[in-house]
Design a protein around this motif. Structure first.
Motif, PDB file in Angstrom:
ATOM      1  N   GLU A 158      55.725 -42.669  10.112  1.00 34.92           N
ATOM      2  CA  GLU A 158      54.920 -42.532  11.318  1.00 34.92           C
ATOM      3  C   GLU A 158      54.299 -41.143  11.466  1.00 34.92           C
ATOM      4  O   GLU A 158      53.111 -41.033  11.784  1.00 34.92           O
ATOM      5  N   PRO A 159      55.053 -40.022  11.236  1.00 35.21           N
ATOM      6  CA  PRO A 159      54.419 -38.698  11.392  1.00 35.21           C
ATOM      7  C   PRO A 159      53.266 -38.481  10.414  1.00 35.21           C
ATOM      8  O   PRO A 159      52.264 -37.860  10.768  1.00 35.21           O
ATOM      9  N   LEU A 160      53.411 -38.992   9.184  1.00 34.54           N
ATOM     10  CA  LEU A 160      52.325 -38.837   8.212  1.00 34.54           C
ATOM     11  C   LEU A 160      51.121 -39.675   8.625  1.00 34.54           C
ATOM     12  O   LEU A 160      49.968 -39.225   8.509  1.00 34.54           O
ATOM     13  N   ALA A 161      51.371 -40.889   9.118  1.00 39.81           N
ATOM     14  CA  ALA A 161      50.270 -41.731   9.585  1.00 39.81           C
ATOM     15  C   ALA A 161      49.517 -41.047  10.725  1.00 39.81           C
ATOM     16  O   ALA A 161      48.275 -41.049  10.761  1.00 39.81           O
ATOM     17  N   GLU A 162      50.252 -40.445  11.655  1.00 40.57           N
ATOM     18  CA  GLU A 162      49.612 -39.752  12.779  1.00 40.57           C
ATOM     19  C   GLU A 162      48.808 -38.545  12.290  1.00 40.57           C
ATOM     20  O   GLU A 162      47.734 -38.246  12.825  1.00 40.57           O
ATOM     21  N   GLY A 187      50.991 -52.187   7.932  1.00 43.99           N
ATOM     22  CA  GLY A 187      50.073 -51.786   8.998  1.00 43.99           C
ATOM     23  C   GLY A 187      50.379 -50.482   9.691  1.00 43.99           C
ATOM     24  O   GLY A 187      49.884 -50.243  10.790  1.00 43.99           O
ATOM     25  N   SER A 188      51.151 -49.593   9.060  1.00 40.61           N
ATOM     26  CA  SER A 188      51.514 -48.335   9.725  1.00 40.61           C
ATOM     27  C   SER A 188      50.293 -47.488  10.069  1.00 40.61           C
ATOM     28  O   SER A 188      50.214 -46.903  11.159  1.00 40.61           O
ATOM     29  N   LEU A 189      49.320 -47.404   9.142  1.00 35.11           N
ATOM     30  CA  LEU A 189      48.138 -46.575   9.390  1.00 35.11           C
ATOM     31  C   LEU A 189      47.244 -47.190  10.463  1.00 35.11           C
ATOM     32  O   LEU A 189      46.724 -46.484  11.341  1.00 35.11           O
ATOM     33  N   LEU A 190      47.069 -48.500  10.431  1.00 39.68           N
ATOM     34  CA  LEU A 190      46.246 -49.161  11.444  1.00 39.68           C
ATOM     35  C   LEU A 190      46.909 -49.065  12.814  1.00 39.68           C
ATOM     36  O   LEU A 190      46.229 -48.890  13.833  1.00 39.68           O
ATOM     37  N   PHE A 191      48.228 -49.178  12.848  1.00 38.00           N
ATOM     38  CA  PHE A 191      48.946 -49.074  14.114  1.00 38.00           C
ATOM     39  C   PHE A 191      48.797 -47.665  14.697  1.00 38.00           C
ATOM     40  O   PHE A 191      48.616 -47.494  15.905  1.00 38.00           O
ATOM     41  N   ALA A 192      48.862 -46.639  13.823  1.00 42.03           N
ATOM     42  CA  ALA A 192      48.653 -45.263  14.292  1.00 42.03           C
ATOM     43  C   ALA A 192      47.229 -45.085  14.813  1.00 42.03           C
ATOM     44  O   ALA A 192      46.999 -44.392  15.817  1.00 42.03           O
ATOM     45  N   THR A 204      37.344 -51.533  16.076  1.00 43.46           N
ATOM     46  CA  THR A 204      37.857 -52.712  15.376  1.00 43.46           C
ATOM     47  C   THR A 204      38.699 -52.235  14.199  1.00 43.46           C
ATOM     48  O   THR A 204      38.261 -51.391  13.412  1.00 43.46           O
ATOM     49  N   LEU A 205      39.904 -52.755  14.094  1.00 41.62           N
ATOM     50  CA  LEU A 205      40.839 -52.344  13.052  1.00 41.62           C
ATOM     51  C   LEU A 205      40.948 -53.464  12.027  1.00 41.62           C
ATOM     52  O   LEU A 205      41.295 -54.595  12.372  1.00 41.62           O
ATOM     53  N   VAL A 206      40.663 -53.144  10.780  1.00 43.94           N
ATOM     54  CA  VAL A 206      40.619 -54.157   9.727  1.00 43.94           C
ATOM     55  C   VAL A 206      41.536 -53.726   8.585  1.00 43.94           C
ATOM     56  O   VAL A 206      41.456 -52.585   8.114  1.00 43.94           O
ATOM     57  N   GLY A 207      42.393 -54.641   8.150  1.00 49.10           N
ATOM     58  CA  GLY A 207      43.293 -54.354   7.036  1.00 49.10           C
ATOM     59  C   GLY A 207      43.227 -55.436   5.985  1.00 49.10           C
ATOM     60  O   GLY A 207      42.814 -56.569   6.257  1.00 49.10           O
ATOM     61  N   GLN A 208      43.653 -55.085   4.769  1.00 48.63           N
ATOM     62  CA  GLN A 208      43.687 -56.052   3.671  1.00 48.63           C
ATOM     63  C   GLN A 208      44.865 -55.719   2.767  1.00 48.63           C
ATOM     64  O   GLN A 208      45.136 -54.549   2.500  1.00 48.63           O
ATOM     65  N   ASP A 209      45.570 -56.749   2.324  1.00 45.60           N
ATOM     66  CA  ASP A 209      46.678 -56.538   1.403  1.00 45.60           C
ATOM     67  C   ASP A 209      46.867 -57.787   0.559  1.00 45.60           C
ATOM     68  O   ASP A 209      46.609 -58.914   1.019  1.00 45.60           O
ATOM     69  N   VAL A 210      47.348 -57.589  -0.663  1.00 47.73           N
ATOM     70  CA  VAL A 210      47.541 -58.719  -1.571  1.00 47.73           C
ATOM     71  C   VAL A 210      48.776 -59.530  -1.217  1.00 47.73           C
ATOM     72  O   VAL A 210      48.895 -60.689  -1.587  1.00 47.73           O
TER      73      VAL A 210
END
Length: 665
Positions: A158-162, A187-192, A204-210
Motif C-alpha cells: 500500500e505505501p508503494l502504491a500511494e 488491484g492495489s494500484l487502482l485502489f490507491a 475511470t479506472l481500468v485494469g487488465q490481468d491474465v
C-alpha cells in the motif's frame, strides 16, 4: 456416515484462539480446566486439530469468545477448507461484489462459477456483513486470502502504491479522466488511485490481468470503493483486450523475469515504438506497452527491477527511449520497498515521445541512504519521509537526492540509467558531520573507560566463597517471584515501522536473532486490553525478561518496559523485599546456567527457565551484586554504542576518501 462438508472443517489451537479473541495459552488452559472441551480429531500431540462445529458449540455453551472479530474468525476456517487459491479467491470476489453499493456480481469481469459450498459461505458472509459492516467483512476476507497465499500472489504494498499515485499526480496539471493498470493483479494500484482521485472528479479506472481470479478480486475492490470502471481478463502482451485505449495515467507493477511472454508471437506489434524487446527483456515490453497506452500529456509510473536500467540486452531500447524523450525520471528505492525485499527496486516515469527530444533531460533520484530509507541498524522504511524525499526531489532542483542529466550524457556505450552512478553521495558524508560524530565517540569512549576502570577493580572470590544455590522454580513456589510466559503475538494487529510515543513495542525471538530486521508495536490501549484479557504478556518496570530459546538466550531488566512478549520469552516479576531484580538478571544470563537448564528434546534447543540457578544470598548482598551487574550492563551498552559511532565515522571517512574530499596530511 461422513460429516457434511461444513461440519467436517477442523481448526488448530491457534485458530481457536483467533476465533475466541484470546491467546493460545488461554485455549490450552481451557483444555486443562474444562472436561467438556472438544476432543482432538486429528493432527498431532504438538498441534492437535478439533472440529470447528464442536468448538463453536462449546464456545457458545461456555460463553467464551463473544468478541465481534470472532464471528468473522469462525467463517474463515470454512473458507480455507475450500482448498485452492482460486476457489477461495472466487468467494472473496463474489462477496465483495454482493456487498458493494451496486450489489451486482454480474459486474465482475467473468462469470465465476460457484459450488454449493461456496454459495453457502457467500450467503453467510453477506449475513455477517449486516452486523460487521460490508467494508470490514470484505476487508477481512481479502486480507486473510492474501495472507494465506502470500507466496502465490505478489501484491504492490500500500505505501508503494500511494507513492506511485503521488508521483503520477504531481506530474498532472490537468484533471485525470482515465487511469489504466495493464497488469492489475488484485488491484492495489487502482485502489490507491481511487482513494487519491475521489469525489466528483474521480477518473475511470481500468485494469487488465491474465488471471481471472485476480482480475475479479481487483474488480470487487473497485466496486466496494464505488469507483467508475472495472477490469478485463486478457494476456496484455499477447492479446491486449484494451487496444486503442488512451489513458492519462498508467500505473503498473509488471511481472518480472518472465521468459515466456510471447516474444515470437508479437514480433511485429505496433506497440514496439522503440524496437522489438529482446526475449530476455520482458520488462521493456511492458514499458513500451505503457507508453503506447498514454493519451497526449499522459504519464506512466512503473515499478521495475534495477537490472532493467543497466542490462546489456536492453541497451538499444533504453537508448531509443532517451532519444525520443519518453523516459523522464528514474527513482532508486531502498531495499524492502516491495517484493523481492532484498533488492532496491526502481520507479520509471515515462511520457509520450517529446516534441523536442534534443533538449531533453532525465531526472535521476537516489533515495538509498537518505531520509526515509533504512539505516545500517534499522531495516524499516519510513514511508512518509521517503515519500517527501521523492516528491521534493521531483519538484525542487535544490534536492541533494537528485540530479537532472542531459540525455546526451547518458547515451554512452552502456546507457546505464542507475541513479547511484550520477547522484552525489548523501550529505551524511560531509566533513562537517564528522565533528558531532567525534564528540559522540569521545563521550562513549570515556564512559566505557570509566566503567571499565570500576569493573577492573573487582577481585574474584576463591572456591571457598561459593554459596549454595536455589532455582527459579523453587523461588516461584516460595512466592519470591512470578513467572509468566510470552504468548503468540496478534500478527494482523501489529504495526510496523517507527513506534510513536503512545505505542508499546513487541518482542519475539526473531527480533533478537536479527536485531536489524523490521520492528513492530501495538497501541497502548490494545496492549492494556490484551493484558487484562490474559491474551498478552506485558512487562513492567523492573521486570526481568528471559529468552527461552538457547540460540538467543539472554536475560535482562527491561528498562524499555512496557513490552509485549512473544513465544519463548518469559517474564519474571520479583518481590523486591526478597529479591533484587538486577542481581537475579545477572545470575540468570550466565551461558553456563543456560546450558545446564537446556532441554534438547526437539530440533530447537530450549531453556527450562524454572531450572535456572540462583545463589542464596541476603538481600543486602544481592543489592551489592545487582549494582555490579547494573554497571556491567551499562558497560556493554557503552561499548556497543562506541562500536556503532566508530562504524559511522569509518563509513563517512570512506565516502570522503572515495570522492577525493579528505584533506591531505
Amino acid at each position: 456416515m461422513p460429516l457434511p462438508a461444513e461440519q467436517a472443517v477442523s481448526v488448530t489451537l491457534a485458530e481457536i484462539a483467533r476465533i475466541a479473541g484470546v491467546g493460545r495459552a488461554a485455549v490450552s488452559n481451557w483444555r486443562r480446566r474444562y472436561p467438556n472441551f472438544p476432543s482432538p480429531v486429528g493432527g498431532s500431540d504438538a498441534s492437535p486439530q478439533f472440529l470447528l462445529a464442536e468448538v463453536e458449540r462449546w464456545l457458545d455453551q461456555e460463553k467464551k469468545g463473544k468478541t465481534a472479530a470472532g464471528r468473522l474468525e469462525r467463517l474463515w476456517p470454512q473458507v480455507e477448507a475450500l482448498g485452492d487459491r482460486n476457489s477461495m479467491g472466487t468467494l472473496v470476489a463474489v462477496v465483495g461484489a454482493e456487498l458493494s453499493p451496486s450489489g451486482d456480481p454480474g459486474a465482475l469481469p467473468v462469470r465465476l462459477p460457484t459450488s454449493p459450498a461456496q454459495q453457502s459461505l457467500i450467503d453467510r458472509a453477506v449475513r455477517l456483513a449486516e452486523h460487521e459492516g460490508p467494508a470490514k467483512t470484505f476487508g477481512f476476507l481479502l486480507q486473510r486470502w492474501l495472507g494465506t497465499h502470500v507466496r502465490q500472489i505478489i501484491t504492490t504494498p500500500e505505501p508503494l502504491a500511494e507513492l506511485m499515485v503521488g508521483i503520477a499526480g504531481s506530474s498532472r496539471a490537468r484533471s485525470v479522466r482515465m487511469v489504466l493498470d495493464p497488469a492489475c493483479g488484485t488491484g492495489s494500484l487502482l485502489f490507491a488511485a481511487a482513494r487519491h482521485w475521489s469525489g466528483s472528479e474521480q477518473p475511470t479506472l481500468v485494469g487488465q490481468d491474465v488471471d481471472p481470479t485476480l482480475a475479479s478480486v481487483a474488480a470487487a475492490r473497485l466496486l466496494m470503493a464505488g469507483a467508475k470502471g472495472g477490469t478485463t481478463v486478457a494476456d496484455t502482451l499477447r492479446a491486449d483486450a484494451l487496444g486503442g485505449i488512451e489513458a492519462d495515467i498508467v500505473l503498473c507493477n509488471p511481472p518480472s523475469n518472465e521468459r515466456d511472454w510471447g516474444h515470437d508471437e508479437v514480433a511485429t506489434d505496433t506497440r514496439w515504438l522503440f524496437g522489438q524487446p529482446p526475449r530476455t527483456e520482458p520488462e521493456l515490453a511492458w514499458v513500451q506497452h505503457a507508453v503506447a497506452s498514454l493519451a497526449p500529456g499522459g504519464t506512466a509510473v512503473m515499478v521495475l527491477p534495477p537490472a532493467v536500467a543497466s542490462r546489456r540486452a536492453g541497451r538499444r531500447i533504453r537508448s531509443a527511449l532517451l532519444r525520443a524523450g519518453a523516459l523522464r525520471t528514474v527513482i532508486a528505492l531502498p531495499p524492502g520497498a516491495a517484493p523481492p525485499h532484498g533488492v532496491g527496486l526502481h520507479i520509471w516515469v515515462l511520457g509520450r515521445p517529446s516534441d523536442d527530444p534534443a533538449n531533453a533531460v532525465v531526472r535521476l533520484v537516489d533515495t538509498v541512504g537518505r531520509s526515509g530509507a533504512p539505516t545500517p541498524n534499522q531495516s524499516v522504511i519510513d514511508w512518509p519521509q521517503l515519500r517527501d524525499t521523492v516528491l521534493d526531489a521531483l519538484r525542487s532542483d535544490e534536492s541533494s537526492a537528485a540530479v537532472s542529466v542531459p540525455v546526451i550524457e547518458l547515451l554512452d556505450d552502456q546507457v546505464d540509467l542507475t541513479p547511484a552512478r550520477y547522484v552525489p553521495a548523501p550529505d551524511s558524508a560531509a566533513a562537517a558531520d564528522l565533528r558531532p560524530s567525534w564528540t559522540q565517540f569521545d563521550l562513549r569512549l570515556n564512559e566505557a573507560r570509566d566503567l571499565g576502570r570500576i569493573l577492573s577493580e573487582l577481585v574474584p572470590m576463591t572456591d571457598e566463597g561459593i554459596v549454595a544455590s536455589t532455582t527459579v522454580g523453587e523461588l516461584e513456589l516460595a512466592g519470591a517471584l512470578e513467572l509468566h510466559t510470552g504468548q503468540a503475538l496478534p500478527e494482523p494487529r501489529l504495526r510496523r515501522g517507527e513506534r510513536p510515543a503512545d505505542g508499546v513495542r513487541t518482542l519475539a525471538v526473531p527480533d533478537l536473532v536479527n536485531p536489524d530486521g523490521p520492528h513492530h508495536w501495538l497501541p497502548t490501549a490494545e496492549a492494556n486490553e490484551g493484558e487484562r484479557a490474559g491474551s498478552m504478556t506485558v512487562s513492567r518496570s523492573q521486570d526481568i525478561v528471559v529468552v527461552g530459546a538457547l540460540r538467543a538466550f539472554d536475560a535482562w531488566v527491561d528498562l524499555a518496559a512496557p513490552t509485549v512478549l512473544g513465544p519463548q520469552l518469559h517474564l519474571i516479576r520479583v518481590d523486591p523485599t526478597v529479591l533484587d531484580p538486577w542481581f537475579l538478571a545477572g545470575c540468570l544470563r550466565s551461558p553456563a546456567n543456560a546450558r545446564q537448564a537446556g532441554t534438547h528434546a526437539s530440533t530447537s534447543s530450549r531453556v527450562d527457565v524454572r531450572r535456572l540457578q540462583v545463589p542464596r544470598l541476603p538481600l543486602d548482598d544481592q543489592r551489592a551484586y545487582g549494582e555490579v551487574h547494573r554497571r556491567l550492563s551499562a558497560f556493554d551498552d557503552a561499548v556497543r554504542e562506541l562500536r556503532e559511532v566508530a562504524g559511522g565515522i569509518g563509513r563517512t571517512l570512506g565516502e570522503l576518501l572515495a570522492t577525493g574530499r579528505l584533506p591531505r596530511g
